[in-house]
Design an enzyme around this catalytic site. Structure first.
Site, PDB file in Angstrom:
ATOM      1  CE  LYS A  83      42.216  37.763  30.689  1.00 27.68           C
ATOM      2  NZ  LYS A  83      42.897  38.905  31.346  1.00 27.68           N
ATOM      3  CB  SER A 164      45.690  37.078  33.185  1.00 24.26           C
ATOM      4  OG  SER A 164      44.778  38.169  33.047  1.00 24.26           O
ATOM      5  CB  SER A 188      46.144  41.252  32.470  1.00 29.30           C
ATOM      6  OG  SER A 188      46.497  40.754  33.736  1.00 29.30           O
TER       7      SER A 188
END
Length: 485
Positions: A83, A164, A188
Site C-alpha cells: 500500500k 482504504s 481498511s
C-alpha cells in the site's frame, strides 16, 4: 505447458521454482505483463500506483542466490505489492495517494518492509489507495486518490472497491501480485478484503511494527496481509514479524506473539469451536441476499462441528457511535511522520499539504479536503482535548470490556462471526484482530465475506477457524477481467 499464473499460490510457485519450471524473474515479468494488460488497459482497474524499477534486478539476484545457496524460505522470490502509505527506502515514492507527496521519498524501509526483503520477497511496487486512508474529505469514493485516480472493482466496476487498502485488494484478486500488504485504522483491510473476495488479516495492534508507515491513528493503525488464500496471507504475515523497539505498541505482545502462524492452519478447527453471532450489531442493514449468504456460512460451520451461539449479542453494540479519536490523533501522527523525512522532503506538516492542495485545486480537490482542514484547525495536535481523552477511554470500555470481551466471556466463545466487515469498527477501537474470508457472491457480482473476530493476540485461533472454513467451502473465484468497452 507454461506455468498457470492465475490463482497460483505460494506453494504452487515454490514447487515451480524447485523444478525449474519458473524463476522469480519470470514470475515478476508475468505479473508486470498482466498489470499492463488489465490494470492499465482493458478494464483499467488502476490498482497499481507505481512499479519498483529494480524489481527485475532483485528477482534475478534472488534466482542466483537460490541456485547457489538454496531458498531463504516461503517468500523467496515472491512478488508483493505494498500500500502506498508504507515506506520503501528505494527508488519508489511513498505518498498515501496524495499529489502533495508525489515527490516524497522515504529515507529507509519501514520495519515490515525490511523484514519482507530479508525473507526474500520481491517488492513489486506500490498499490493505489483511498487518499490519506480515506481521511481527506467527505463524500470521496473509496479507492480514489489525487495521485492515482479511481480504483475499480473487477467483479462489477459500478460497485465500490472498499477502502482504504483498495488497490491492495483489487491487485490481489485480479492476480497482479502473489499477495499485498494493506493497512487498517477502522475497516481498511477488512472492507476491501470483503469486496474483493480476498483474505484479509487485520492483526492485533502491536503484533506488527508500524514504524515507517504514514499514519492516521496512533492507537488504531496496523498493517496486515491480503491474499487469495488463508495460507498465503499467513505466510506473508510471518514474513513481517519481528520485534521493533521503536514501536511502543509492540510491548504489549511480549510473550504473546508466535514465531510461525502457519502451524495453526488446521482443517478440523471448526469441530467443537464455539462461534457467536451478534445479531444485534446492525444486521438490519443487510439485504436479504447478503443475509442468506451469511446464514449459509454459519450453517456450513455448524455442519463441520462448530457450536453456533445465535444470538451472542454485544452488550454495548448500540452505544458504539462517533469517536473523535482518529481526528485528534491524525494531525500529531502525520506531523511526526513528516518530520522524520528530512529537510528535503516536499512537505513537512499537515498545513503545508492543505496549502499545496489549495494552490492546485483542479488536480487535488475534486472532492475537497474538509477532513484535513478539520484535523488542522479544530485540533491542537497535543491530544489534550477533553473530548479526545473521554472518547478514547469510552472506546476502550465499550469495545473491549463491555463489548467483545463481555460477549465472548458470557457465551464462552472462541470467536465472534460478523457479516462482511461489520465488526471492523468495534475491533479497530479495541485494537483486536479480525480475519475476513470469502463466503459467496451477490447476483450483481460483488463478493460477500464473513469476518472472524476475537480478543487481543488470538490470531492462532482465528487463523485456524478461517482456514477450516475456507478449506470446506472454497468459495473464492477470480474475476473474469473481460472488458465490455
Amino acid at each position: 505447458m507454461g506455468f498457470e499464473l492465475v490463482e497460483a499460490t505460494i506453494a504452487d510457485v515454490r514447487r515451480a521454482f524447485e523444478t525449474g519450471e519458473l524463476t522469480a524473474a519470470g514470475l515478476v515479468l508475468a505479473y508486470l505483463n498482466r498489470i499492463a494488460d488489465h490494470d492499465k488497459n482493458g478494464l483499467t482497474l488502476n490498482s497499481v500506483l507505481e512499479i519498483n524499477p529494480d524489481a527485475m534486478f532483485i528477482a534475478e539476484a534472488l534466482d542466483e542466490e537460490r541456485s547457489l545457496y538454496g531458498s531463504r524460505g516461503p517468500l523467496h522470490g515472491i512478488p508483493v505489492l505494498l500500500k502506498d502509505n508504507i515506506n520503501t527506502g528505494d527508488k519508489m515514492h511513498t505518498s498515501a495517494g496524495s499529489l502533495a507527496l508525489a515527490d516524497s521519498y522515504a529515507p529507509e524501509d519501514a520495519f515490515i518492509v525490511r523484514r519482507l526483503r530479508e525473507a526474500g520477497a520481491v517488492i513489486l511496487g506500490k498499490a493505489n489507495m483511498t487518499e490519506f486512508a480515506n481521511f481527506m474529505t467527505e463524500g470521496m469514493p473509496s479507492g480514489y486518490s489525487s495521485r492515482g485516480g479511481q480504483v475499480l472493482n473487477p467483479y462489477n466496476i459500478s460497485t465500490p472497491t472498499g477502502g482504504s487498502s483498495s488497490g491492495s485488494g483489487v491487485a490481489v484478486t485480479a492476480n497482479f501480485c502473489m499477495a499485498a500488504v494493506g493497512t487498517e485504522t477502522s475497516g481498511s483491510i477488512l472492507n476491501p478484503g470483503n469486496l474483493s473476495s480476498t483474505v484479509g488479516i487485520k492483526p492485533t495492534v502491536g503484533l506488527l511494527s508500524r514504524t515507517g508507515i504514514l499514519p492516521l491513528s496512533n492507537t488504531q493503525d496496523t498493517a496486515g496481509p491480503m491474499a487469495r488464500t488463508v495460507t498465503d496471507a499467513v505466510l506473508l504475515l510471518n514474513g513481517m514479524l519481528g520485534t521493533d523497539r521503536d514501536d511502543p505498541a509492540m510491548g504489549g505482545g511480549t510473550g504473546r506473539r508466535q514465531r510461525d502462524y502457519s502451524v495453526f492452519l488446521d482443517k478440523t478447527a471448526l469441530r467443537g469451536a464455539r462461534i457467536g453471532i451478534p445479531r444485534d450489531y446492525y444486521f438490519e442493514e443487510l439485504s436479504e441476499e447478503q443475509l442468506a449468504i451469511f446464514n449459509r456460512a454459519a450453517d456450513i460451520m455448524k455442519e463441520q462441528g462448530a457450536v453456533i451461539v445465535d444470538p451472542a449479542n454485544i452488550p454495548s453494540a448500540r452505544q458504539i457511535v462517533y469517536s473523535s479519536v482518529p481526528l485528534n490523533e491524525f494531525k500529531s501522527a502525520l506531523n511526526a511522520y513528516l518530520s522524520k523525512l528530512g529537510p528535503n522532503a516536499p512537505m513537512h506538516t499537515l498545513k503545508e499539504i492543505i496549502d499545496f492542495n489549495n494552490r492546485h485545486p483542479m488536480e487535488t480537490l475534486k472532492y475537497g479536503q474538509v477532513t484535513l482542514m478539520a484535523a488542522e484547525y479544530t485540533t491542537s495536535g497535543r491530544l489534550t482535548e477533553q473530548q479526545y481523552i473521554r472518547d478514547r477511554t469510552k472506546d476502550l470500555l465499550l469495545c473491549r470490556e463491555q463489548g467483545i470481551d463481555a460477549a465472548m466471556k458470557e457465551h464462552q466463545l472462541d470467536a465472534l462471526l460478523f457479516p462482511a466487515d461489520f465488526g471492523s469498527r468495534i475491533a479497530a477501537r479495541a485494537g483486536y484482530p479480525s480475519i475476513v474470508v470469502p463466503a459467496g457472491y451477490t447476483k450483481a457480482g460483488p463478493p460477500f465475506g464473513v469476518t472472524f473476530c476475537a480478543r487481543a493476540y488470538s490470531e492462532p485461533r482465528l487463523i485456524s477457524l478461517a482456514y477450516a472454513f475456507e478449506q470446506h467451502t472454497r468459495f473464492r473465484r477470480p474475476p473474469s477481467l473481460r472488458s465490455f468497452v
